[in-house]
Design a protein around this motif. Structure first.
Motif, PDB file in Angstrom:
ATOM      1  N   ILE A 570      29.248  58.962  96.900  1.00  0.00           N
ATOM      2  CA  ILE A 570      29.994  58.645  98.123  1.00  0.00           C
ATOM      3  C   ILE A 570      29.101  57.849  99.052  1.00  0.00           C
ATOM      4  O   ILE A 570      27.963  58.249  99.340  1.00  0.00           O
ATOM      5  N   MET A 575      31.158  58.966 104.159  1.00  0.00           N
ATOM      6  CA  MET A 575      31.107  60.431 104.097  1.00  0.00           C
ATOM      7  C   MET A 575      31.684  61.123 105.340  1.00  0.00           C
ATOM      8  O   MET A 575      32.483  62.060 105.217  1.00  0.00           O
ATOM      9  N   LEU A 578      35.590  60.826 105.221  1.00  0.00           N
ATOM     10  CA  LEU A 578      36.053  60.732 103.841  1.00  0.00           C
ATOM     11  C   LEU A 578      37.519  61.124 103.706  1.00  0.00           C
ATOM     12  O   LEU A 578      38.278  60.496 102.965  1.00  0.00           O
TER      13      LEU A 578
END
Length: 644
Positions: A570, A575, A578
């Motif tokens: 990721i 992040m 997300l």
């Protein structure tokens, strides 16, 4: 008064306003008086606390110094005892004895002035650290008349003397220990003396000035204290004034000096306290008293006994002037004057402010009315704009809903017809063209479903139809569909399909949830993992567990499903957001799938989260759901299932 009346008339202050002004001024003055009285009360308490602190510290200092002095003096006696018992002195081995005596002096040189050995007739045998010329002068000098010789000889015990002026006219304090003959072992019996016979004394001399300096170094400098020592006879052993040393504290000379310094009452109180302290056999406890000088200054004098072998031997006193209390009182007075000035200023400013506020009252009222009218108008405009915005949002949501439905309606038959046509075509190149059409049609179908789900989520109309099902079986069915897809499309493209490993929980895990929605979440996570897995050696691990990750024996009431890949991981920039709408850096996705999945899981009372793998390859997505029940089955019945 005339000017004031004129101003009042010019400003047209009403009677009510004038009463209010007077009330504010009176309140300010009253508060100022109360503040001054409170400050004065606190100041008195602070001075009392400072004075009490001086008294307490004086008593503590006197007690501690008396303990220090007693311990230091008593520490000399064991050294004298070892000298008296030493074979060198017992056997009259002068050279060895001199070395031992000089060593004792070097060991206690910070306290003792010298050590001395007297024979049984009271004549000097040796004095520590003395040169040859001086030794010849004092050798065989008769000191048998000194009490430190006679008392040790008569009692056969250690002796503590009072101040004695030595032959060199230096006042000293003496400790002595008798030399009693010993027999056997390393002791020679050359004189055939009877065991325990008197053979002389060993003496330690301490200058009163050294004793005083030792105590002065222990005083707290901030209290500017002085110390003194008085024996049981009232003889001054040490005082701040050297002329008092060796004189009786109740004698004419010292009493005359006290009369010039203290008031008659304070001098009488001091004498009574001194008599009580020196006449007590056991010394009593530490005490203190305040004395006032003729100049009006206050001193606290604390008394504490110096106990040797449990007997009151000396009285130590500490005199502490109340300089600290005086400094505190001076600072408080300065603060008091400043407080008065500040109170006056506050009262004046309060009165002026009240006057100004009253004069501006009418103008402010007009301004407030004008602003209120403007605010009412602005509120009406905002209300109208808000209503228009709600209509716009409703229209927008309805359009999106209709568009998604209209988009989804023709896609289903298109996909169905394309699948039928593809099954009838045998040419590989034509099959590839059909696959492209079907794949993109399904992509459009998923997009329309995601848009509809987002609309339902934001409109709080997401429909959840719960049923009890085995989540292990559900995941097995989903993976079986992926395996069937690979088997149906056994070509070069699907030869690069990642390996999928499924590790179900040994027990059948039942959840009460919307099976279709949970299937949608699992498909989203698996699709994402496949999309970001590497084309070569791609791998997915799906795990179902009902145990807490930190405590394998603890069941927390939830099942946790994890989907792990070995892809790119990721992006750190993605992040934090997300599971938000449109959170993607990929050109092949809209970022709606994870947002929809998050809302589906949370609607079931669960959680969804993700993290990059510790080895730096790929990421792992997790979601949890409450468990309805567990049915234990053997491990071999479920096992690990691999799909490739």
């Amino acid at each position: 008064m005339i000017i004031t009346n004129t101003l009042l008339r010019g400003l047209a202050i009403s009677k009510n306003s004038l009463v209010m002004l007077i009330a504010i001024s009176a309140t300010a003055i009253t508060l100022s008086i109360l503040a001054y009285q409170y400050s004065n009360s606190i100041s008195t308490k602070v001075v009392d606390i400072a004075t009490q602190e001086i008294r307490s510290n004086a008593i503590i200092q006197a007690h501690d110094l008396s303990e220090i002095l007693a311990n230091r003096i008593e520490s000399i006696i064991p050294l004298l005892q070892t000298l008296a018992d030493s074979p060198a002195i017992q056997n009259n081995e002068y050279q060895r004895a001199r070395v031992i005596i000089d060593y004792r002096q070097n060991y206690t040189s910070d306290l003792t002035d010298f050590y001395m050995w007297l024979d049984k007739d009271g004549k000097i045998v040796w004095i520590s650290n003395i040169n040859s010329t001086a030794y010849q002068q004092y050798k065989d000098f008769d000191l048998s008349y000194r009490p430190y010789f006679t008392m040790a000889k008569n009692t056969s015990m250690e002796y503590y003397s009072s101040v004695i002026e030595s032959n060199d006219r230096v006042p000293r304090y003496f400790l002595s220990y008798p030399l009693l003959s010993k027999q056997g072992g390393e002791y020679r019996d050359v004189n055939a003396t009877e065991k325990g016979s008197f053979m002389g004394v060993v003496v330690a001399g301490i200058r009163t000035s050294i004793l005083g300096e030792l105590l002065k170094n222990q005083l707290l400098p901030q209290f500017n204290s002085t110390i003194g020592l008085v024996d049981k006879n009232g003889l001054v052993l040490y005082a701040n004034s050297q002329s008092f040393i060796g004189k009786n504290i109740f004698g004419k000379e010292i009493q005359s000096a006290l009369s010039t310094l203290l008031s008659a009452r304070s001098r009488d109180q001091l004498n009574e306290a001194l008599k009580s302290s020196v006449n007590s056999d056991d010394g009593g406890s530490s005490s203190s008293m305040d004395v006032i000088s003729k100049q009006g200054t206050v001193n606290t004098i604390a008394f504490s006994p110096v106990l040797l072998n449990g007997t009151n031997f000396l009285t130590l006193y500490v005199a502490a002037p109340h300089n600290l209390a005086g400094d505190v009182a001076s600072a408080i007075n300065e603060q008091k004057y400043l407080s008065i000035l500040i109170i006056i200023i506050i009262g004046s400013v309060a009165s002026i402010i009240a006057f100004i506020i009253l004069t501006w009252n009418k103008r402010l009222r007009a301004i407030v009315n004008s602003r209120t009218s403007d605010l009412d108008k602005a509120n009406k405009e905002l209300t109208s704009a808000y209503e228009q915005l709600k209509v716009h949002n409703k229209t927008q949501k309805e359009f999106i809903d209709i568009a998604a439905h209209e988009l989804r309606t023709p896609l289903q038959p298109i996909i169905g017809i394309m699948n039928v046509l593809r099954s009838r075509v045998t040419d590989y190149e034509q099959q590839k063209l059909f696959d492209i059409v079907i794949r993109n049609a399904k992509r459009l179908q998923r997009l329309s479903e995601d848009i509809l789900d987002v609309t339902r989520i934001e409109g709080h109309t997401l429909d959840i139809k719960k049923e009890v099902f085995n989540i292990n079986d559900t995941i097995t069915s989903i993976l079986q569909e992926y395996r069937s897809q690979v088997e149906r499309n056994n070509n070069k493209k699907y030869n690069q399909f990642p390996e999928i490993s499924f590790q179900p929980e040994k027990a059948s895990v039942y959840v009460q949830a919307d099976k279709g929605r949970i299937t949608q979440v699992i498909n989203n996570l698996v699709d994402n993992a496949i999309k970001f897995a590497p084309q070569q050696n791609g791998k997915l691990d799906i795990v179902v567990s009902y145990r807490d990750s930190d405590n394998k024996e603890k069941f927390d009431g939830n099942v946790i499903v994890s989907v792990k890949d070995n892809g790119t991981g990721i992006d750190p920039e993605i992040m934090p957001k997300l599971f938000s709408k449109f959170a993607t850096k990929s050109f092949s996705g809209t970022g709606l799938g994870l947002y929809v999945s998050k809302n589906i899981i949370e609607a079931h009372g669960g959680k969804i989260w993700a993290e990059n793998n510790n080895n730096g390859n790929g990421a792992t997505f997790y979601f949890s759901l409450p468990i309805t029940g567990l049915i234990n089955i053997s491990y071999n019945e479920v096992g690990d299932r691999n799909y490739t």
